[in-house]
Write a protein that holds these residues in place. Structure first.
Motif, PDB file in Angstrom:
ATOM      1  N   THR A  11       0.846  -1.217   0.000  1.00  0.00           N
ATOM      2  CA  THR A  11       0.000   0.000   0.000  1.00  0.00           C
ATOM      3  C   THR A  11       0.870   1.251   0.000  1.00  0.00           C
ATOM      4  OG1 THR A  11      -1.521  -1.236   1.389  1.00  0.00           O
ATOM      5  CG2 THR A  11      -1.961   1.101   1.159  1.00  0.00           C
ATOM      6  N   ALA A  12       1.853   1.261   0.894  1.00  0.00           N
ATOM      7  CA  ALA A  12       2.646   2.493   1.065  1.00  0.00           C
ATOM      8  C   ALA A  12       3.555   2.760  -0.126  1.00  0.00           C
ATOM      9  CB  ALA A  12       3.464   2.407   2.340  1.00  0.00           C
ATOM     10  N   LEU A  13       3.923   1.681  -0.853  1.00  0.00           N
ATOM     11  CA  LEU A  13       4.869   1.881  -1.958  1.00  0.00           C
ATOM     12  C   LEU A  13       4.190   2.176  -3.293  1.00  0.00           C
ATOM     13  CD1 LEU A  13       7.693  -0.715  -1.200  1.00  0.00           C
ATOM     14  CD2 LEU A  13       7.744   1.751  -0.901  1.00  0.00           C
ATOM     15  N   THR A  14       2.880   2.400  -3.288  1.00  0.00           N
ATOM     16  CA  THR A  14       2.252   2.828  -4.541  1.00  0.00           C
ATOM     17  C   THR A  14       2.721   4.256  -4.834  1.00  0.00           C
ATOM     18  OG1 THR A  14       0.334   3.693  -3.389  1.00  0.00           O
ATOM     19  CG2 THR A  14       0.157   1.443  -4.207  1.00  0.00           C
ATOM     20  N   LEU A  18       3.500   7.162  -2.022  1.00  0.00           N
ATOM     21  CA  LEU A  18       4.871   7.671  -1.846  1.00  0.00           C
ATOM     22  C   LEU A  18       4.878   9.191  -1.976  1.00  0.00           C
ATOM     23  CD1 LEU A  18       7.143   5.133  -3.751  1.00  0.00           C
ATOM     24  CD2 LEU A  18       7.184   5.663  -1.319  1.00  0.00           C
ATOM     25  N   LEU A  19       4.054   9.644  -2.913  1.00  0.00           N
ATOM     26  CA  LEU A  19       3.943  11.093  -3.128  1.00  0.00           C
ATOM     27  C   LEU A  19       3.351  11.767  -1.888  1.00  0.00           C
ATOM     28  CD1 LEU A  19       4.717  12.408  -5.841  1.00  0.00           C
ATOM     29  CD2 LEU A  19       2.274  12.701  -6.280  1.00  0.00           C
ATOM     30  N   PHE A  20       2.355  11.095  -1.275  1.00  0.00           N
ATOM     31  CA  PHE A  20       1.731  11.670  -0.077  1.00  0.00           C
ATOM     32  C   PHE A  20       2.720  11.711   1.093  1.00  0.00           C
ATOM     33  CE2 PHE A  20      -2.481  10.234  -1.944  1.00  0.00           C
ATOM     34  CZ  PHE A  20      -2.827  11.521  -2.333  1.00  0.00           C
ATOM     35  N   VAL A  21       3.529  10.643   1.245  1.00  0.00           N
ATOM     36  CA  VAL A  21       4.527  10.655   2.338  1.00  0.00           C
ATOM     37  C   VAL A  21       5.492  11.812   2.106  1.00  0.00           C
ATOM     38  CG1 VAL A  21       6.272   9.351   3.595  1.00  0.00           C
ATOM     39  CG2 VAL A  21       4.451   8.152   2.481  1.00  0.00           C
ATOM     40  N   MET A  59      -4.032   8.975   6.154  1.00  0.00           N
ATOM     41  CA  MET A  59      -3.241   8.781   7.374  1.00  0.00           C
ATOM     42  C   MET A  59      -1.752   8.786   7.058  1.00  0.00           C
ATOM     43  SD  MET A  59      -5.322   8.916   9.764  1.00  0.00           S
ATOM     44  CE  MET A  59      -4.184   8.651  11.095  1.00  0.00           C
ATOM     45  N   ILE A  60      -1.390   8.279   5.879  1.00  0.00           N
ATOM     46  CA  ILE A  60       0.018   8.308   5.461  1.00  0.00           C
ATOM     47  C   ILE A  60       0.471   9.766   5.345  1.00  0.00           C
ATOM     48  CG2 ILE A  60       1.478   7.937   3.413  1.00  0.00           C
ATOM     49  CD1 ILE A  60       0.124   5.187   3.141  1.00  0.00           C
ATOM     50  N   MET A 364       5.855   5.339   8.107  1.00  0.00           N
ATOM     51  CA  MET A 364       6.721   6.039   9.064  1.00  0.00           C
ATOM     52  C   MET A 364       8.181   5.827   8.689  1.00  0.00           C
ATOM     53  SD  MET A 364       5.212   5.215  12.751  1.00  0.00           S
ATOM     54  CE  MET A 364       3.551   5.572  13.158  1.00  0.00           C
ATOM     55  N   TYR A 365       8.486   4.589   8.327  1.00  0.00           N
ATOM     56  CA  TYR A 365       9.870   4.299   7.955  1.00  0.00           C
ATOM     57  C   TYR A 365      10.238   5.031   6.666  1.00  0.00           C
ATOM     58  CZ  TYR A 365      14.210   1.932   7.217  1.00  0.00           C
ATOM     59  OH  TYR A 365      15.539   1.698   7.033  1.00  0.00           O
TER      60      TYR A 365
END
Lengths: 500, 162
Positions: A11-14, A18-21, A59-60, A364-365
């Motif tokens: 999920t986080a690596l889409t 990634l853009l949102f993080v 939330m990301i 977070m990481y």
């Protein structure tokens, strides 16, 4: 855990996440860098945007803002001795002297590395501890939740500044009172609405958060005036490098500060400020004739609080994600955001919404990585933001605070209410009343009432039911300890003073 | 014994607030189906208000008993009419009331211009691009996201006439 981790990674690596993080870290850092504006204000300003996103993406984004704001706060603490947040006050002890001695670049690099490794160790601890704690908390029922929320509120008060205990209790009570405005969901009876339809659904948490933090900070900035404007030192990019000798000396400091910071962060109410001060104090005691001395630009004195405050931020997610109890003002506002998405944090979050849970952990990481590799080299450019005249900055923050609330409700009544609350908050803050307990009380109020009601219905109105279960009994003991801690502290301090 | 009784005005104000809150809590109608001892709609407000009232009273009593040197109070000489915060609050209230009349974009441009000029001396060449640019960019972004912002009563009436 591995399955969850893979789910989180997928999920986080889409590309969009990634853009949102990255955006969250960048915006959080820029806002956090501005003196006075901390993670709560930064997150409050970003919530209206996150409402339009998927829960995991939202939330990301907000978790990225949180990290970025803490990192940004360190930057202003180091460069102009103006910590953006209380958690970075200890960073200024040695960071600012380093900057004044011409080592601003090195200080920023140490802060970035310490934050990164502190955050990384804490994320690993979170991955191990959160599922275990979530499993344990499945045994929790209404009485335990009621007591856990009371524990959170009492710890926030007991961890308040010396002499501020009663003020923190009063602010918590105001938060609880504000949470009762609107229709009582159990009976359908309107409370404190004064016949106004605008108040039937209660007060919006975004409005309260904006009024008590972002808007208040901006208004207080006006009182500070132009005199506080500071000249930022020029930082050449090669000054951000560290020697291997320096890395060897700070590595053990970062590791132990991360572990202690995480454990302190897990405790509701303790948070990044206490974690950073404890880590700083511990290193100061441990050091034998340090050169340069602590407070004069010591690398360990900078690395310890930076690692600890970042780890504490991650630690504060443990009670939020596993028990649904926010331990600080920042996690309270994140809880509000989760509830707005229709997600109930707690032990079921780990089971029912594994995508949200694990993507927050993984993001977070990734956020830490982004802060280190993307934001650190750009600090010399970002630091120029501190040169923006307050005459422009303050109206801009006020404008975005109002716009954020207006664009969610399109109700001018909310704006008038917001300005009224902000005016009261400014007055209370100038009399040293803390605002975080108010926000925490407001967010926990509804849940506390709901769980208390349920417990009393099950027990047929018998309050002793709260003490019938072993976990409840333990929680009651902890509440009593938390409530009596300030008194015990006072007695111990008094007897020590009498002896000396 | 302290020679002067100190009054903590903030605690006193909050004590009055909690008293008023508890009074209003007592006015909450009782659910017709509830039995004596039930958890009614006013039970939690009593708890919250009672907690605040007790804390405010304790704060007031503690500060009153504390000797003056241990109980520093912020000076009360502050001239309200000179406080930049109050000036900004007035500007804010005018801004909010103008959103409906002038529309969000024009009212925001006016607010940012007046707000910045009121806060400090900013050169027009720096001020105008930011005061005009920020609301326009925001309006453009909202338009892209299909979020409708009312142009205001004056502009709507004028558009209808033409």
């Amino acid at each position: 855990m591995i399955d969850g981790l893979l789910l989180g990674l997928s999920t986080a690596l889409t590309f969009s996440n990634l853009l949102f993080v990255a955006a969250g870290c960048l915006i959080g850092m820029l806002i956090g860098m501005l003196p006075g504006l901390g993670p709560i204000s930064a997150i409050a300003l970003m919530i209206p945007i996150s409402y339009n996103l998927e829960p995991a993406s939202g939330m990301i984004l907000l978790a990225g803002v949180y990290y970025g704001a803490i990192f940004g706060g360190s930057t202003s603490a180091i460069l102009i001795n103006a910590p953006g947040v209380a958690g970075t006050v200890a960073t200024a002890f040695d960071g600012y002297p380093m900057a004044r001695n011409g080592h601003a670049g090195k200080a920023l690099a140490v802060a970035a590395y310490a934050s990164f490794f502190g955050g990384t160790i804490a994320v690993l601890l979170l991955m191990i501890s959160a599922p275990a704690l979530a499993d344990l908390s499945l045994a929790f029922q209404s009485p335990e939740y009621t007591l856990m929320m009371l524990l959170g509120l009492s710890l926030v008060a007991s961890f308040s500044e010396p002499g501020q205990y009663l003020k923190a209790v009063m602010m918590t009570a105001i938060g609880l009172c504000l949470s009762t405005v609107g229709t009582d969901l159990a009976s359908g009876i309107p409370r404190f609405t004064f016949g106004r339809m605008d108040l039937i659904d209660g007060l919006s948490f975004l409005m309260i958060a904006m009024a008590t933090f972002a808007l208040t900070e901006a208004l207080m900035m006006l009182r500070a005036g132009q005199a506080t404007q500071t000249v930022i030192p020029i930082i050449p990019s090669q000054a951000l490098r560290l020697e291997s000798r320096e890395i060897r000396s700070i590595a053990p400091v970062i590791s132990r500060s991360a572990v202690s910071g995480f454990l302190i962060g897990v405790l509701p109410g303790a948070g990044a400020t206490i974690a950073s001060f404890i880590a700083y104090g511990f290193e100061k005691i441990m050091a034998k004739a340090p050169i340069p001395p602590f407070g004069k630009g010591n690398l360990k004195g900078l690395a310890a609080p930076e690692s600890a405050n970042n780890a504490a931020c991650t630690g504060s997610f443990v009670p939020l994600l596993t028990l649904g109890i926010p331990g600080s003002g920042t996690t309270a506002i994140l809880l509000g955001a989760l509830l707005a998405y229709g997600i109930q944090p707690g032990p079921r979050l780990y089971l029912d919404e594994p995508t949200v849970f694990w993507s927050i952990v993984v993001s977070m990481y990734i956020g830490n990585l982004i802060l280190l590799f993307l934001n650190l080299p750009m600090i010399p450019i970002f630091a120029k933001l501190l040169n923006i005249p307050r005459a422009i900055l303050a109206p801009l923050i006020i404008f975005f605070s109002l716009t954020g609330v207006y664009l969610v409700s399109f109700n001018l009544f909310d704006l008038y209410l917001m300005v009224t609350f902000a005016l009261i908050a400014v007055w209370l803050r100038s009399r040293t009343f803390p605002m975080a307990p108010l926000l925490l009380g407001f967010i926990l109020g509804d849940m506390l009432e709901d769980n208390l009601r349920r417990s009393l219905i099950i027990s047929d109105g018998n309050l002793s039911y709260l003490l019938d279960r072993p976990i409840s009994l333990l929680l009651v003991t902890l509440i009593v300890l938390a409530l009596t801690a300030p008194l015990a502290r006072k007695v111990i301090r008094g007897s020590l003073n009498a002896r000396s | 014994m302290p020679s002067v009784i100190r009054i903590n005005y903030a605690a006193l104000a909050l004590l009055l607030f909690f008293t008023g809150y508890l009074y209003l809590a007592a006015q909450i109608p009782i659910d017709p189906w509830s039995l004596p001892g039930d958890f009614t709609a006013s039970a939690f407000p009593y708890f919250a208000g009672g907690l605040g009232f007790t804390a405010a009273l304790l704060q007031l009593l503690t500060d009153a008993r504390r000797p003056t040197e241990q109980n520093p109070q912020p000076p009360f000489k502050h001239r309200l009419y000179k406080d930049p915060i109050l000036g900004m609050i007035v500007v804010l209230i005018i801004y909010i009331s103008l959103i409906d009349v002038l529309g969000f974009v024009i009212a925001s441009i006016a607010f940012l211009t007046i707000g910045a000029r009121k806060t400090g001396a900013v050169a027009w060449r720096i001020l105008l691009p930011f005061a005009v640019g920020v609301p326009l960019i925001l309006w453009g972004l909202l338009d892209l996201m299909n979020i409708y912002i009312s142009p205001g009563r004056i502009l709507t009436t004028w558009l209808h006439r033409t």
